[in-house]
Design a protein around this motif. Structure first.
Motif, mmCIF file in Angstrom:
data_model
loop_
_atom_site.group_PDB
_atom_site.id
_atom_site.type_symbol
_atom_site.label_atom_id
_atom_site.label_comp_id
_atom_site.label_asym_id
_atom_site.label_seq_id
_atom_site.Cartn_x
_atom_site.Cartn_y
_atom_site.Cartn_z
ATOM 1 N N UNK A 37 0.875 -1.077 0.110
ATOM 2 C CA UNK A 37 0.152 0.230 0.145
ATOM 3 C C UNK A 37 1.105 1.169 -0.072
ATOM 4 N N UNK A 38 2.042 0.990 0.791
ATOM 5 C CA UNK A 38 2.705 2.468 0.653
ATOM 6 C C UNK A 38 4.450 1.978 0.497
ATOM 7 N N UNK A 39 4.785 1.935 -0.793
ATOM 8 C CA UNK A 39 6.155 1.502 -1.184
ATOM 9 C C UNK A 39 7.179 2.435 -0.291
ATOM 10 N N UNK A 40 6.754 3.699 -0.234
ATOM 11 C CA UNK A 40 7.737 4.736 0.179
ATOM 12 C C UNK A 40 8.177 4.589 1.566
ATOM 13 N N UNK A 41 7.136 3.646 2.230
ATOM 14 C CA UNK A 41 7.564 3.327 3.861
ATOM 15 C C UNK A 41 8.190 1.937 3.868
ATOM 16 N N UNK A 42 8.682 1.473 2.802
ATOM 17 C CA UNK A 42 9.334 -0.013 2.984
ATOM 18 C C UNK A 42 10.306 -0.179 4.027
ATOM 19 N N UNK A 43 11.339 0.918 4.351
ATOM 20 C CA UNK A 43 12.248 0.920 5.154
ATOM 21 C C UNK A 43 11.849 0.765 6.358
ATOM 22 N N UNK A 44 10.755 1.418 6.989
ATOM 23 C CA UNK A 44 10.672 1.423 8.433
ATOM 24 C C UNK A 44 9.750 -0.043 8.586
ATOM 25 N N UNK A 45 8.961 -0.281 7.499
ATOM 26 C CA UNK A 45 8.127 -1.688 7.658
ATOM 27 C C UNK A 45 9.275 -2.790 7.757
ATOM 28 N N UNK A 46 10.333 -2.596 6.985
ATOM 29 C CA UNK A 46 11.402 -3.612 7.132
ATOM 30 C C UNK A 46 12.108 -3.808 8.477
ATOM 31 N N UNK A 47 12.140 -2.531 9.045
ATOM 32 C CA UNK A 47 12.770 -2.455 10.326
ATOM 33 C C UNK A 47 11.808 -3.331 11.397
ATOM 34 N N UNK A 48 10.449 -2.877 11.377
ATOM 35 C CA UNK A 48 9.358 -3.774 12.046
ATOM 36 C C UNK A 48 9.527 -5.277 11.702
ATOM 37 N N UNK A 49 9.683 -5.577 10.555
ATOM 38 C CA UNK A 49 10.223 -7.041 10.312
ATOM 39 C C UNK A 49 11.204 -7.652 11.188
ATOM 40 N N UNK A 50 12.244 -7.089 11.147
ATOM 41 C CA UNK A 50 13.351 -7.532 11.869
ATOM 42 C C UNK A 50 13.116 -7.316 13.251
ATOM 43 N N UNK A 51 12.246 -6.455 14.102
ATOM 44 C CA UNK A 51 12.097 -6.444 15.173
ATOM 45 C C UNK A 51 11.130 -7.628 15.698
ATOM 46 N N UNK A 52 10.243 -7.882 14.775
ATOM 47 C CA UNK A 52 9.524 -9.108 15.052
ATOM 48 C C UNK A 52 10.119 -10.089 14.836
#
Length: 205
Positions: free
Chosen positions: A158-173
């Motif tokens: 939905x928001x390709x521009x926010x991929x970096x922060x969502x990737x960080x959340x993936x690593x946190x998970x």
């Protein structure tokens, strides 16, 4: 026990740093990682000395061997807590605080803390207790991580521009998921300490 308390504090503070987006606390978690590394080195040396000087056998030997393995698990748990803190700082550097999907991370963190508290209490008491409940709670962490991956996948689309922060959340998970695995391993080591047998999923039935 000191390692256990320190590891628990690291998880609590890494989680709080994420929820409050507190980079100062996150840096404290990173800085404290050295403390648990030093505790692990001392515990490992103490165990080696005990094996060499006292040559424990039977039940005593199982306690010593299990303690060494549990100490290793705690050291890795603290490493993952520090990694979470590092990702919180990365999120801050990239202005990633807005609209983070935190619900599943909350489930993972609270479940891990309950598991670790129960495991360390059993270890401290040195009284045989079933560890299957600790082992099975990891399923809740795995389920929450799967839901987090699904949610992050939708957000990335939905928001390709926010991929970096969502990737960080993936690593946190992923870090919380690995913490659960290491506590699960602790339950298996406790089972061995009391019974002398390897833990099996059959023991959960």
């Amino acid at each position: 026990m000191n390692m256990g308390l320190t590891a628990k504090m690291q998880i609590e503070d890494a989680h709080k740093a994420l929820i409050d987006f507190d980079t100062g606390l996150a840096r404290k978690v990173e800085d404290r990682e050295q403390n648990i590394d030093e505790l692990y080195a001392k515990a490992d040396q103490h165990i080696i000395n005990m094996l060499a000087r006292r040559q424990p056998v039977a039940n005593d030997l199982r306690v010593v061997v299990a303690s060494q393995k549990i100490a290793s698990e705690l050291e890795r748990i603290a490493d993952y807590a520090a990694n979470i803190a590092g990702h919180v700082i990365k999120l801050a550097d990239n202005n990633g605080a807005d609209s983070l999907p935190l619900d599943q991370v909350e489930v993972m963190a609270q479940t891990a803390l309950l598991m670790l508290t129960e495991a360390m209490q059993i270890y401290n008491d040195k009284v045989e207790k079933p560890v299957a409940s600790i082992w099975k709670q990891d399923e809740r962490i795995n389920a929450a991580f799967s839901k987090l991956i699904e949610e992050l996948s939708r957000l990335m689309i939905a928001d390709a521009g926010a991929t970096q922060k969502h990737t960080s959340m993936l690593f946190i998970g992923r870090c919380f998921e690995r913490i659960g695995d290491h506590i699960k391993n602790m339950a298996e080591h406790l089972h061995y300490m009391f019974t002398g047998d390897s833990f099996s999923p059959v023991d959960c039935q």
